[in-house]
Design a protein around this motif. Sequence first.
Motif, PDB file in Angstrom:
ATOM      1  N   GLY A 187      42.124  50.017  42.542  1.00  0.00           N
ATOM      2  CA  GLY A 187      43.423  49.716  41.971  1.00  0.00           C
ATOM      3  C   GLY A 187      44.457  49.427  43.041  1.00  0.00           C
ATOM      4  N   LYS A 188      45.652  49.036  42.593  1.00  0.00           N
ATOM      5  CA  LYS A 188      46.734  48.723  43.532  1.00  0.00           C
ATOM      6  C   LYS A 188      47.159  49.935  44.337  1.00  0.00           C
ATOM      7  CE  LYS A 188      48.829  44.677  41.411  1.00  0.00           C
ATOM      8  NZ  LYS A 188      50.094  44.047  40.942  1.00  0.00           N
ATOM      9  N   TYR A 247      38.246  53.258  40.859  1.00  0.00           N
ATOM     10  CA  TYR A 247      38.098  53.547  39.435  1.00  0.00           C
ATOM     11  C   TYR A 247      36.753  53.008  38.938  1.00  0.00           C
ATOM     12  CZ  TYR A 247      43.173  54.293  39.490  1.00  0.00           C
ATOM     13  OH  TYR A 247      44.447  54.742  39.761  1.00  0.00           O
ATOM     14  N   ILE A 248      36.227  53.676  37.914  1.00  0.00           N
ATOM     15  CA  ILE A 248      35.031  53.186  37.221  1.00  0.00           C
ATOM     16  C   ILE A 248      35.478  52.814  35.808  1.00  0.00           C
ATOM     17  CG2 ILE A 248      32.722  53.716  36.389  1.00  0.00           C
ATOM     18  CD1 ILE A 248      32.408  55.704  38.636  1.00  0.00           C
ATOM     19  N   PRO A 249      35.676  51.531  35.542  1.00  0.00           N
ATOM     20  CA  PRO A 249      36.169  51.098  34.231  1.00  0.00           C
ATOM     21  C   PRO A 249      35.238  51.535  33.104  1.00  0.00           C
ATOM     22  CG  PRO A 249      36.255  49.304  35.820  1.00  0.00           C
ATOM     23  CD  PRO A 249      35.445  50.401  36.445  1.00  0.00           C
ATOM     24  N   LEU A 263      28.475  49.183  31.489  1.00  0.00           N
ATOM     25  CA  LEU A 263      28.651  48.594  32.816  1.00  0.00           C
ATOM     26  C   LEU A 263      28.982  49.688  33.826  1.00  0.00           C
ATOM     27  CD1 LEU A 263      28.903  45.964  34.509  1.00  0.00           C
ATOM     28  CD2 LEU A 263      31.360  46.015  33.961  1.00  0.00           C
ATOM     29  N   ASN A 264      28.365  49.596  34.997  1.00  0.00           N
ATOM     30  CA  ASN A 264      28.606  50.595  36.030  1.00  0.00           C
ATOM     31  C   ASN A 264      29.061  49.894  37.311  1.00  0.00           C
ATOM     32  OD1 ASN A 264      28.720  52.949  37.508  1.00  0.00           O
ATOM     33  ND2 ASN A 264      26.514  53.044  37.874  1.00  0.00           N
ATOM     34  N   GLN A 287      45.252  46.065  35.998  1.00  0.00           N
ATOM     35  CA  GLN A 287      44.708  47.360  35.608  1.00  0.00           C
ATOM     36  C   GLN A 287      43.191  47.409  35.827  1.00  0.00           C
ATOM     37  OE1 GLN A 287      45.984  48.351  31.626  1.00  0.00           O
ATOM     38  NE2 GLN A 287      48.031  47.525  31.970  1.00  0.00           N
ATOM     39  N   PRO A 288      42.704  48.442  36.508  1.00  0.00           N
ATOM     40  CA  PRO A 288      41.264  48.582  36.751  1.00  0.00           C
ATOM     41  C   PRO A 288      40.440  48.639  35.472  1.00  0.00           C
ATOM     42  CG  PRO A 288      42.510  50.051  38.174  1.00  0.00           C
ATOM     43  CD  PRO A 288      43.491  49.488  37.205  1.00  0.00           C
TER      44      PRO A 288
END
Length: 385
Positions: free
Chosen positions: A339-340, A345-347, A333-334, A296-297
């Motif tokens: 993802g699969k 994605y930006i967590p 955090l940036n 998962q991202p």
Amino acid sequence: MTSDDLQSIFESDDDGLLNTPEKVAQPTSGDRLERSFLEILSFYREHDRIPRSDTREIAERKLGARLDGILADDGKITALTHLDEFGLLTVPEPPQSIDELLASDDLDLLEDTSGLLDTSDLPTRARRTEPEKIAQRVKSADFEVFEPLFKQKQAELRAGVSKLIDFPGEKYVEEGAFFVLAGVMVFVAEVRDPEVSASRATKTRLRCIFENGTESSMYKHSFAARLYEAGRKHEGAYVVVPAAVDSILEDDKHTGYIYILRSLSDDPQVSSITDLYKIGFTTGSVDKRIAHAAEQPTYLMAPVEIVATYRTYNLKTSALEHLLHRIFSEVKLNVEQVGKDGRVYIPSEWYVAPLDAIDEAINMIGSGDIVNYEYSAERRRLERR
């Protein structure tokens, strides 16, 4: 006035104003007995346990004494059997031997610490009770999984992040909860599906992990009873987080967990960052929440390690997340993760801040002081606004 006049008056009474009211039947002793037992059933239905006759709660003590009186009278038991939906009046068969008595001791009340009952040198004999149905402590095969949780909880107690309070009731025996029983910390690792007994009463077994490396599968009701009894001797307690529960009341609702995670990623852009933590909230099990972190991202496509968890009560998810994200927004955090599915994605919820600063922020949530503070990225600490 003649009798004819009176008869005419009665015949003209269309509204029945002259009718003699029927006498209300007085409740019999049997009616009062059934009514009192229904109150006991109502208590059991609400609290999932019988009322105690030795508690300080006056209303519960009255119900407990009433139940004791019923159980001491065979006539009352017979009269109330048709109402006994929970099997409260079922009298267990007395044990036929010492072996059977010891085998049925789910509470370990007859635990032999002196060795007087050691029969290891005697010929073996068949056991009357199937071993898997007896709640005995055995060595935990995977204790290494739970040992860090005990170390973390003990550290929280020493730091004042967590504290011990009197056992508040069976409803708080939930998966993920910590207790102290007879001086040993206990972690409820699992609440299993209820079992239906011969009397059709349901019983729920637990998987309890003890800090000394053993575990037990005692019934939830038996575990609660042991905590109640130990609490009277100041040897039993519930471990809570003051930020979430300064004083647990009957109406307080467990809303979930705050968790702090550390990434185990080998990606240089992640592994090179010091003090990188994910601060999240879940209403369910944290272990289940992170079970597929590597896929998962939001977890940086890598396994994670649980650094700390905190039980929360009466806290709204949206308000909690807003406060924490606002306080650490400057050090969010940036990074981007693919993802699969090939999407970028930006967590969220990952922050670069010392663990003690995060702990302090979480502790301020319960008191409300957090709204008066902000995090200084330069000084790496919380400061009053």
